[in-house]
Scaffold this motif. Structure first.
Motif, PDB file in Angstrom:
ATOM      1  N   SER A  34      -8.656   1.485  15.357  1.00 48.81           N
ATOM      2  CA  SER A  34      -8.734   0.631  14.164  1.00 48.81           C
ATOM      3  C   SER A  34     -10.038   0.860  13.426  1.00 48.81           C
ATOM      4  O   SER A  34     -11.054   1.281  13.997  1.00 48.81           O
ATOM      5  N   PHE A  35      -9.991   0.533  12.137  1.00 48.51           N
ATOM      6  CA  PHE A  35     -11.163   0.630  11.263  1.00 48.51           C
ATOM      7  C   PHE A  35     -10.991  -0.389  10.152  1.00 48.51           C
ATOM      8  O   PHE A  35      -9.887  -0.606   9.659  1.00 48.51           O
ATOM      9  N   SER A  58     -15.169  -0.832  13.823  1.00 51.08           N
ATOM     10  CA  SER A  58     -14.111  -0.059  14.467  1.00 51.08           C
ATOM     11  C   SER A  58     -13.901  -0.617  15.863  1.00 51.08           C
ATOM     12  O   SER A  58     -14.866  -0.879  16.586  1.00 51.08           O
ATOM     13  N   GLY A  81      -8.629  -5.124   8.600  1.00 52.65           N
ATOM     14  CA  GLY A  81      -8.638  -3.818   9.231  1.00 52.65           C
ATOM     15  C   GLY A  81      -7.260  -3.184   9.242  1.00 52.65           C
ATOM     16  O   GLY A  81      -6.251  -3.830   8.947  1.00 52.65           O
ATOM     17  N   ASN A 131     -11.295   0.101  19.283  1.00 55.24           N
ATOM     18  CA  ASN A 131     -10.314   1.049  19.795  1.00 55.24           C
ATOM     19  C   ASN A 131     -10.010   0.742  21.252  1.00 55.24           C
ATOM     20  O   ASN A 131     -10.922   0.469  22.045  1.00 55.24           O
ATOM     21  N   GLY A 141     -15.992   0.133  20.624  1.00 59.03           N
ATOM     22  CA  GLY A 141     -16.103  -0.379  19.266  1.00 59.03           C
ATOM     23  C   GLY A 141     -17.498  -0.207  18.719  1.00 59.03           C
ATOM     24  O   GLY A 141     -18.464   0.024  19.450  1.00 59.03           O
TER      25      GLY A 141
END
Length: 228
Positions: A185-186, A171, A200, A173, A158
């Motif tokens: 994700s973001f 972010s 997000g 992940n 992240g």
């Protein structure tokens, strides 16, 4: 601003310390919820007396308190409407290494499922490198269920970057071994002195789901204790 002012103490109603930093001549407030990304913990620790109350995806409240500068106790209970049983989760974390730009923590997420004698969860280690403005978080953990623990770790990667005095991009992940689906994700965090709100989009990479490809993520956290 480079301007000197002389003010009589009799004219000062209140003084307070503002937690933040000056970057390129602009004041940036500190993120009060810096110990977490969207859901995953960072390597940073709560200080003694600091804490927060948060809610993830509406149904998962979470409370965390810094018992010492190195030990954080956290947990919560799900709030599914009309459900006879709820999920109980506990998440203690220790942070033995705390440096100016590097923090290293270890912890466990314990989840008790309704109607089950055994618990599931993950034992993890996580580190964060960087500044208040920008940082990178790397973690790995071994999932367990009952008395069995996974042979291969789950990886979390992240990052966070503060874009203004009260906004940050994030972010988070998750890389899961032997799985066709990985979670990327973001999103954004909006925060004030104590309150932080996250929004997000989570993308299950590798899934064959049709329609809208993202899963919305929503989280709120109210932080208490002096931010340092």
């Amino acid at each position: 601003s480079g301007v000197d002012m002389t003010i009589s103490k009799n004219n000062i109603v209140k003084r307070d310390i503002i937690a933040g930093m000056r970057v390129e001549g602009k004041f940036l407030r500190y993120d009060p919820n810096r110990t977490r990304l969207f859901f995953a913990p960072t390597g940073r620790a709560l200080r003694m007396g600091q804490g927060y109350f948060s809610v993830y995806q509406i149904f998962f409240p979470f409370v965390a308190v810094g018992v010492t500068d190195y030990l954080t106790l956290a947990g919560g209970l799900s709030l599914f409407p009309f459900a006879e049983n709820q999920l109980l989760y506990l998440a203690p974390k220790i942070t033995p290494l705390q440096m100016e730009k590097f923090d290293l923590s270890a912890g466990v997420l314990f989840i008790h499922l309704p109607g089950e004698d055994d618990a599931v969860g993950i034992v993890y280690g996580v580190s964060t490198y960087g500044t208040r403005k920008a940082s990178l978080t790397l973690g790995l953990g071994f999932a367990y269920a009952g008395g069995d623990i996974a042979d291969k770790p789950v990886f979390a990667i992240g990052g966070e970057y503060q874009t203004s005095g009260n906004t940050k991009i994030i972010s988070e992940n998750w890389i899961i071994p032997d799985s066709d689906v990985q979670f990327l994700s973001f999103g954004w965090r909006f925060f004030g002195e104590n309150l932080a709100a996250d929004f997000g989009l989570v993308y299950p990479a590798g899934s064959d789901s049709k329609g809208f490809p993202f899963i919305p993520w929503v989280g709120f956290a109210y932080n208490f204790g002096k931010i340092k």
